[in-house]
Design an enzyme around this catalytic site. Structure first.
Site, short mmCIF file in Angstrom:
data_model
loop_
_atom_site.label_atom_id
_atom_site.label_comp_id
_atom_site.label_asym_id
_atom_site.label_seq_id
_atom_site.Cartn_x
_atom_site.Cartn_y
_atom_site.Cartn_z
N LEU A 78 45.27 46.10 34.68
CA LEU A 78 45.85 47.12 33.82
C LEU A 78 46.02 48.48 34.50
O LEU A 78 46.36 49.46 33.84
CB LEU A 78 45.02 47.25 32.53
CG LEU A 78 44.94 45.96 31.71
CD1 LEU A 78 44.06 46.16 30.48
CD2 LEU A 78 46.33 45.47 31.31
N CYS A 79 45.82 48.52 35.81
CA CYS A 79 46.06 49.77 36.55
C CYS A 79 47.55 49.96 36.76
O CYS A 79 48.28 49.01 37.02
CB CYS A 79 45.37 49.73 37.92
SG CYS A 79 43.61 50.04 37.84
N HIS A 80 47.98 51.22 36.68
CA HIS A 80 49.38 51.55 36.95
C HIS A 80 49.62 51.57 38.45
O HIS A 80 48.77 52.04 39.20
CB HIS A 80 49.72 52.94 36.38
CG HIS A 80 49.68 53.00 34.91
ND1 HIS A 80 48.51 53.22 34.21
CD2 HIS A 80 50.65 52.89 33.98
CE1 HIS A 80 48.77 53.23 32.91
NE2 HIS A 80 50.06 53.04 32.75
N MET A 116 40.28 54.62 40.07
CA MET A 116 40.26 53.20 40.44
C MET A 116 40.70 52.98 41.87
O MET A 116 40.17 52.12 42.58
CB MET A 116 41.13 52.37 39.48
CG MET A 116 40.58 52.32 38.05
SD MET A 116 38.86 51.78 37.94
CE MET A 116 38.96 50.16 38.64
N GLU A 117 41.65 53.78 42.33
CA GLU A 117 42.12 53.66 43.71
C GLU A 117 41.02 54.08 44.68
O GLU A 117 40.82 53.43 45.71
CB GLU A 117 43.39 54.50 43.90
CG GLU A 117 44.62 53.92 43.24
CD GLU A 117 44.62 53.96 41.71
OE1 GLU A 117 45.42 53.23 41.09
OE2 GLU A 117 43.83 54.72 41.11
N ASP A 131 32.49 41.89 56.45
CA ASP A 131 33.19 40.78 57.09
C ASP A 131 33.11 40.87 58.61
O ASP A 131 32.86 39.86 59.28
CB ASP A 131 34.66 40.76 56.65
CG ASP A 131 35.42 39.62 57.30
OD1 ASP A 131 34.96 38.47 57.23
OD2 ASP A 131 36.49 39.89 57.89
#
Length: 166
Positions: A78-80, A116-117, A131
């Site tokens: 739901l992130c733009h 969020m980014e 990793d």
């Protein structure tokens, strides 16, 4: 009268909903996030002295973090999709904890925030560090991923209380 906070990604029927930002003002928005990758002193030394067999771990993790921020809307449903104007990834050695602190800053002029980014940038950079080093140190731990500060938008400036003291 105080306004009750509600979940913005759920509509009146309880269904998942992408927030409509059409009528929001375009403002400069910045978010800062951080997280840690804890590891053995040997692994930390390999990274800091650029002696890791896979090369410059920080350079690869930095690029991965930037890519992660740019792909946030592909990962979080739901992130733009946002037109980021700046993504910065920094690393600091945590000698006392034997680890690396990853910090991310994301910035844009837009109608929705970039928290969020910034969180995704830190997460992807941390996963990349893991990793690249897992063959040497499979017991590494990723922790403390959090937003530490945000600026812009309707809520203005917010800073995590613990971050204000440092």
């Amino acid at each position: 009268m105080t306004q009750e906070k509600t979940l913005s990604h759920v509509n009146q029927h309880g269904e998942a909903n992408m927030v409509d930002v059409t009528d929001k003002s375009v403002t400069q928005r910045v978010a800062y996030a951080q997280g840690n990758v804890l590891m053995s002193p040997k692994t930390l030394s390999l990274i800091n002295n650029q002696q890791h067999a896979k090369g410059d771990v920080f350079a690869v993790a930095r690029i991965a973090g930037i890519q992660g921020a740019k792909k946030c809307s592909d990962l979080i449903p739901l992130c733009h999709p946002l037109m980021l104007t700046k993504v910065q990834i920094d690393f600091a050695t945590l000698e006392d904890e034997s680890g690396i602190r990853i910090s991310a800053m994301c910035k844009l002029a837009g109608q929705t925030g970039v928290e969020m980014e910034a969180l995704t940038a830190v997460s992807v950079a941390a996963l990349t560090l893991f990793d690249m080093c897992k063959a040497v140190d499979p017991s590494m731990t990723i922790n403390g991923i959090q937003v530490v500060e945000k600026l812009g938008g309707k809520t203005g400036h917010w800073q995590r209380k613990e971050a204000q003291a440092s």
